[in-house]
Design an enzyme around this catalytic site. Sequence first.
Site, PDB file in Angstrom:
ATOM      1  N   ASN A  40       0.866  -1.184   0.000  1.00  0.00           N
ATOM      2  CA  ASN A  40       0.000   0.000   0.000  1.00  0.00           C
ATOM      3  C   ASN A  40       0.900   1.230   0.000  1.00  0.00           C
ATOM      4  O   ASN A  40       1.526   1.538   1.011  1.00  0.00           O
ATOM      5  CB  ASN A  40      -0.894  -0.039   1.253  1.00  0.00           C
ATOM      6  CG  ASN A  40      -1.720   1.218   1.413  1.00  0.00           C
ATOM      7  OD1 ASN A  40      -1.781   2.048   0.502  1.00  0.00           O
ATOM      8  ND2 ASN A  40      -2.357   1.357   2.560  1.00  0.00           N
ATOM      9  N   TRP A  41       0.976   1.905  -1.150  1.00  0.00           N
ATOM     10  CA  TRP A  41       1.924   3.019  -1.282  1.00  0.00           C
ATOM     11  C   TRP A  41       1.351   4.326  -0.746  1.00  0.00           C
ATOM     12  O   TRP A  41       2.034   5.360  -0.762  1.00  0.00           O
ATOM     13  CB  TRP A  41       2.367   3.164  -2.744  1.00  0.00           C
ATOM     14  CG  TRP A  41       3.121   1.968  -3.247  1.00  0.00           C
ATOM     15  CD1 TRP A  41       3.534   0.881  -2.500  1.00  0.00           C
ATOM     16  CD2 TRP A  41       3.561   1.718  -4.579  1.00  0.00           C
ATOM     17  NE1 TRP A  41       4.191  -0.020  -3.297  1.00  0.00           N
ATOM     18  CE2 TRP A  41       4.232   0.461  -4.580  1.00  0.00           C
ATOM     19  CE3 TRP A  41       3.463   2.423  -5.772  1.00  0.00           C
ATOM     20  CZ2 TRP A  41       4.788  -0.084  -5.731  1.00  0.00           C
ATOM     21  CZ3 TRP A  41       4.026   1.871  -6.920  1.00  0.00           C
ATOM     22  CH2 TRP A  41       4.681   0.643  -6.898  1.00  0.00           C
ATOM     23  N   LYS A  42       0.099   4.299  -0.356  1.00  0.00           N
ATOM     24  CA  LYS A  42      -0.531   5.467   0.270  1.00  0.00           C
ATOM     25  C   LYS A  42      -0.331   6.723  -0.599  1.00  0.00           C
ATOM     26  O   LYS A  42      -0.297   6.627  -1.826  1.00  0.00           O
ATOM     27  CB  LYS A  42      -0.002   5.633   1.693  1.00  0.00           C
ATOM     28  CG  LYS A  42      -0.149   4.337   2.503  1.00  0.00           C
ATOM     29  CD  LYS A  42       0.081   4.483   3.964  1.00  0.00           C
ATOM     30  CE  LYS A  42      -0.116   3.133   4.637  1.00  0.00           C
ATOM     31  NZ  LYS A  42      -0.064   3.179   6.079  1.00  0.00           N
ATOM     32  N   HIS A  56      -9.752   1.173   4.712  1.00  0.00           N
ATOM     33  CA  HIS A  56      -8.467   1.322   5.400  1.00  0.00           C
ATOM     34  C   HIS A  56      -8.645   2.257   6.594  1.00  0.00           C
ATOM     35  O   HIS A  56      -9.388   3.241   6.527  1.00  0.00           O
ATOM     36  CB  HIS A  56      -7.409   1.878   4.436  1.00  0.00           C
ATOM     37  CG  HIS A  56      -6.035   1.811   5.021  1.00  0.00           C
ATOM     38  ND1 HIS A  56      -5.580   2.740   5.930  1.00  0.00           N
ATOM     39  CD2 HIS A  56      -5.034   0.915   4.858  1.00  0.00           C
ATOM     40  CE1 HIS A  56      -4.345   2.408   6.293  1.00  0.00           C
ATOM     41  NE2 HIS A  56      -3.997   1.306   5.653  1.00  0.00           N
ATOM     42  N   GLU A  68      -6.906   4.537   7.799  1.00  0.00           N
ATOM     43  CA  GLU A  68      -6.620   5.962   7.587  1.00  0.00           C
ATOM     44  C   GLU A  68      -7.834   6.662   7.002  1.00  0.00           C
ATOM     45  O   GLU A  68      -8.109   7.826   7.308  1.00  0.00           O
ATOM     46  CB  GLU A  68      -5.368   6.114   6.699  1.00  0.00           C
ATOM     47  CG  GLU A  68      -4.101   5.851   7.501  1.00  0.00           C
ATOM     48  CD  GLU A  68      -2.943   5.302   6.706  1.00  0.00           C
ATOM     49  OE1 GLU A  68      -2.942   5.379   5.467  1.00  0.00           O
ATOM     50  OE2 GLU A  68      -2.005   4.776   7.351  1.00  0.00           O
ATOM     51  N   GLU A 100      -6.084  -5.086  10.353  1.00  0.00           N
ATOM     52  CA  GLU A 100      -5.041  -4.088  10.574  1.00  0.00           C
ATOM     53  C   GLU A 100      -5.320  -3.354  11.883  1.00  0.00           C
ATOM     54  O   GLU A 100      -6.107  -2.399  11.905  1.00  0.00           O
ATOM     55  CB  GLU A 100      -5.016  -3.081   9.431  1.00  0.00           C
ATOM     56  CG  GLU A 100      -4.698  -3.692   8.087  1.00  0.00           C
ATOM     57  CD  GLU A 100      -4.049  -2.680   7.168  1.00  0.00           C
ATOM     58  OE1 GLU A 100      -2.910  -2.912   6.768  1.00  0.00           O
ATOM     59  OE2 GLU A 100      -4.658  -1.631   6.903  1.00  0.00           O
ATOM     60  N   GLY A 123       2.031   1.869  10.767  1.00  0.00           N
ATOM     61  CA  GLY A 123       3.021   2.944  10.657  1.00  0.00           C
ATOM     62  C   GLY A 123       3.715   3.284  11.962  1.00  0.00           C
ATOM     63  O   GLY A 123       4.416   4.278  12.066  1.00  0.00           O
ATOM     64  N   SER A 128       2.837  -2.563  10.399  1.00  0.00           N
ATOM     65  CA  SER A 128       4.263  -2.720  10.680  1.00  0.00           C
ATOM     66  C   SER A 128       4.791  -4.109  10.313  1.00  0.00           C
ATOM     67  O   SER A 128       5.626  -4.675  11.026  1.00  0.00           O
ATOM     68  CB  SER A 128       4.570  -2.376  12.147  1.00  0.00           C
ATOM     69  OG  SER A 128       4.238  -1.025  12.411  1.00  0.00           O
ATOM     70  N   GLY A 182       2.554  -1.241   4.294  1.00  0.00           N
ATOM     71  CA  GLY A 182       2.814   0.157   3.961  1.00  0.00           C
ATOM     72  C   GLY A 182       4.312   0.348   3.961  1.00  0.00           C
ATOM     73  O   GLY A 182       5.002   0.018   3.015  1.00  0.00           O
ATOM     74  N   GLY A 183       4.826   0.820   5.070  1.00  0.00           N
ATOM     75  CA  GLY A 183       6.265   0.848   5.203  1.00  0.00           C
ATOM     76  C   GLY A 183       6.853   2.219   5.054  1.00  0.00           C
ATOM     77  O   GLY A 183       6.164   3.205   4.827  1.00  0.00           O
TER      78      GLY A 183
HETATM   79  P1  PGA Z   1       2.421  -0.066   7.709  1.00  0.00           P
HETATM   80  O1  PGA Z   1       0.997   0.200   7.033  1.00  0.00           O
HETATM   81  O2  PGA Z   1       2.989  -1.306   7.077  1.00  0.00           O
HETATM   82  O3  PGA Z   1       3.208   1.179   7.412  1.00  0.00           O
HETATM   83  O4  PGA Z   1       2.184  -0.242   9.172  1.00  0.00           O
HETATM   84  C1  PGA Z   1       0.123  -0.838   6.731  1.00  0.00           C
HETATM   85  C2  PGA Z   1      -1.112  -0.273   6.078  1.00  0.00           C
HETATM   86  O5  PGA Z   1      -1.458   0.896   6.320  1.00  0.00           O
HETATM   87  O6  PGA Z   1      -1.786  -0.975   5.291  1.00  0.00           O
END
Ligand code: PGA
Length: 246
Positions: free
Chosen positions: A13-15, A99, A101, A171, A177, A216, A237-238
Site C-alpha cells: 500500500n503506497w498510500k 483502510h 486511515e 489491521e 506505521g 508494521s 505500507g512501510g
Molecule cells: P504499515 O501500514 O505497514 O506502514 O504499518 C500498513 C497499512 O497501512 O496498510
Amino acid sequence: MATSTRRPFFCGNWKLNGTITESVALATEVRNGVATLREADVVVAPSLTAVHAVARRLEGGPVGVSGQNCFWEDKGAFTGEVSAPQLAEAGCKYVIVGHSERRQLMGELDAAVNLKARAALRAGLTPIICVGETLSERDAGETLGRVEAQLDIALLEMTADGLARSLVAYEPVWAIGTGRNATPAQAQEVHHFIRTRLAARFPDVAPAVRILYGGSVKPDNIRALMAEEDVDGGLVGGIVKEGSAS
Ligand code: PGA
C-alpha cells in the site's frame, strides 16, 4: 497459513506517495523482484494518479494492481471521487476498502465500507476489506467486538460468491506505521475470530478466504506472522524512502 492451501497474498500500500515516474520505477523493481516467485500473489496499490501507468507497466506479468479506495456509485455528481469501474478500466484488479486511515482521517463509516465493497464486486474488482481496532478499543477489551461490527456491516447483503471474490485485512490501528506490530498470537486470535465469523454465514466459502495482516509488517516479522494458521498474507505500507514510495 501453516497447514492451509490458501495462496499467500501480499499487497504493498503506497498510500499518498510517489510521482508517476517514481511509481512506475518502483513497480518495475517489484516486478523484477518477484519474477521467480511462483507461490504467492503480489499486488501494488499506487496513488491514484499513477495507477494507470503502473498497470500498463505491469500488464501481462505476475504483479497485480489495486486502488486504495473507491466510491460506491459508478458515476455522477460526486466531485473528487473515483469509481470502481474507473479503477477497473485503469487496470486495477483489486481495491482496498475501509483502510483505517480513511476511517479515521476521512470519517469513513462502516456502512460506506459495505457500499464500496459491493461496488467493487459489481465492477469485477476484488475488494480488500480492512478491519481493525484502535489502541483504546484494545485496551478496553473491545477488540473482537469492534472487528465483529466492522466485518458484519462490511458484509451486509454480500453473497457467498461475493465473499469468495473478496479478501479481508486485519489491521490493528495501533500497529499501522508505528513500528509496533501485533504479535503472531495477537494476530492469529483475531484472524481466527474473523474466519469463524465468516464461516457462521458462509461455511463453504470461509475456509478459502484469505485474511491478510497489516500493521508494521517487516522482513523480520513476516515469517512468524505467516506461520500462524489463519494469517494468509500481508498488507504492507512501510517506510517512505527519499524519492520513492515503498
Ligand atoms: P504499515 O501500514 O505497514 O506502514 O504499518 C500498513 C497499512 O497501512 O496498510
